[in-house]
Design an enzyme around this catalytic site. Sequence first.
Site, PDB file in Angstrom:
ATOM      1  N   SER A 169       5.359  -6.939   3.343  1.00  0.00           N
ATOM      2  CA  SER A 169       5.943  -7.222   4.652  1.00  0.00           C
ATOM      3  C   SER A 169       6.718  -8.543   4.614  1.00  0.00           C
ATOM      4  CB  SER A 169       4.833  -7.291   5.698  1.00  0.00           C
ATOM      5  OG  SER A 169       3.898  -8.290   5.329  1.00  0.00           O
ATOM      6  N   GLU A 185       9.138  -3.781  13.086  1.00  0.00           N
ATOM      7  CA  GLU A 185       8.952  -2.759  12.059  1.00  0.00           C
ATOM      8  C   GLU A 185       7.634  -2.049  12.407  1.00  0.00           C
ATOM      9  OE1 GLU A 185       7.851  -3.913   8.017  1.00  0.00           O
ATOM     10  OE2 GLU A 185       8.890  -2.163   7.236  1.00  0.00           O
ATOM     11  N   PHE A 227       0.811  -1.227   0.000  1.00  0.00           N
ATOM     12  CA  PHE A 227       0.000   0.000   0.000  1.00  0.00           C
ATOM     13  C   PHE A 227       0.840   1.270   0.000  1.00  0.00           C
ATOM     14  CE2 PHE A 227       0.860  -0.055   4.592  1.00  0.00           C
ATOM     15  CZ  PHE A 227       1.007   1.309   4.853  1.00  0.00           C
ATOM     16  N   CYS A 275       9.531   1.819   3.313  1.00  0.00           N
ATOM     17  CA  CYS A 275      10.428   0.719   3.680  1.00  0.00           C
ATOM     18  C   CYS A 275      11.855   1.220   3.854  1.00  0.00           C
ATOM     19  CB  CYS A 275      10.389  -0.381   2.640  1.00  0.00           C
ATOM     20  SG  CYS A 275      11.136   0.116   1.100  1.00  0.00           S
TER      21      CYS A 275
END
Length: 501
Positions: A231, A386, A154, A286
């Site tokens: 992920s 994360e 996303f 990221c």
Amino acid sequence: MTSTTTDILDHWVDGKPWAGESDRVAPVFDPALGTQQRAVRMASAADVGSAVASATAALPAWRDASVATRSRFLLTFRELLNARKDELAQILTAEHGKVLSDAAGEIARGLEVVEFALSMPHLTKGEFSQNASTGVDVYSVREPVGVVGIITPFNFPAMVPLWFFPIAIAAGNTVVLKPSEKDPSASNWLAALAIEAGLPAGVLNVVHGDKEAVDALLVHPDVAAISFVGSTPIARYVYQTAAAHDKRVQALGGAKNHMLVLPDADLDLAADAAVNAGFGSAGERCMAVSVVLAVDSVADELVAKIAERMGGLRTGDGRRGCDMGPLITRAHRDTVAGYLDVAARDGADIVVDGRAVRPDGAADGFWLGPTLIDNVPTGSQVYRDEIFGPVLSVVRVGGFEQGVELINASPYGNGVAIFTNDGGAARRFQRQVTVGMIGVNVPIPVPVAYHSFGGWKASIFGDAKAYGPAGFAFFTREKAVTSRWLDPSHGGINLGFPQNS
Ligand code: NAD
């Protein structure tokens, strides 16, 4: 769910919107308003099968189209995308929530990959060895792999699809793209633009959906390769499942990026970098900096400088000229905010508390302001997980060695940065860290499109990075041809090599 809106985003198959057979839909929110703005279809396995059939039917003609034809399409696509980038930025901000300047930055990085893909005539030239043996020539060419499945996250709804499909298409493959169901509209917009730029129907298809759609792509016998970004747990699953079904796979996963600040660094530069890299796109990147490793002797000063700059950030609706927008969903906002409770429980110091922010926008938006947590214990989940939100942790370290030790102990290895004025330390750092992308006085070291993007360890599964030379290699396979022509006027046939070799 049943849709509460009549605006339903269809799949894009065979060059046009397509409803498919499944009646499942999912909500698409405007995160700054906190309201549903449309719904998106959720493909069944049969719907994915139809998209793959469209890509399979389009493959022979597209694979055999001349290099010049494919390049001309890309050139037109690049021009249209550049001319209409503001329209796309509005879509990104409305569905993802990132501020318009971040949306523009995302599109700029995507455009770079389209420009790289324009070098396809050069990349596909191949190699030629004349007279490898007497009268024998050997040459290698690279050909497309076939139908490619691309599954994207996303957080970059335009850029990550653009990391892959321009190169895949330029190399002669056809594509089924499965974007994130949370902000799906950008993919349809790009597919419609590709048709306008002259791409034949069926070369670029988009199916929307969740695990059901992804699983159908991973096992489909007519899909030759899978590119995935998301992920780490899903990247690992995608890698293992697609490989078990005989596909080549590149699967890029999550991250926990550190930034080591040595005492000789320019602390103003480091503080600016930490704020930009920590809170740009609300930390949903990221390559976001998530942990600042501050060497003790300068830690107090650095934390004060970061906190001071955070005071100047305006959180709010990305369409209103703010610096930082909302998070993607209410559930994600609540998960990220929950880390502040964990931090307090684990004895860290909350220096700036984002929960207290009064955003410039609607009360129901998925807001969390920039948050700074100091003295985070390395055993805390705040350090290990994360978080993927606007939460910057500071861990104090004794010096260079302890910093590198922590970086290398992380299961992730996506990006890392060092801030220093010592060239020797920077060089040692670059040699010692087990991380795929390294910044020296650069907080977000995303490589330009003619290099390749990807981390190490749990940040990537498979050996192929995204875009650049690695992306080209991933979307093509090599053929080596050994060739001899009878030529009686020059002594006839040579029967030595290759038969005897
Ligand atoms: P995600 O893993 O939840 O979803 C990614 C894609 O997988 C989506 O298309 C989603 O529909 C699909 N998916 C979700 N659950 C699935 C399941 N159980 N089975 C099969 N498919 C499934 O990731 P996200 O929340 O959309 O994106 C954020 C994550 O992506 C972060 O971890 C971030 O670090 C990572 N990311 C990595 C990079 C990189 O280059 N390494 C770049 C961008 C984002």
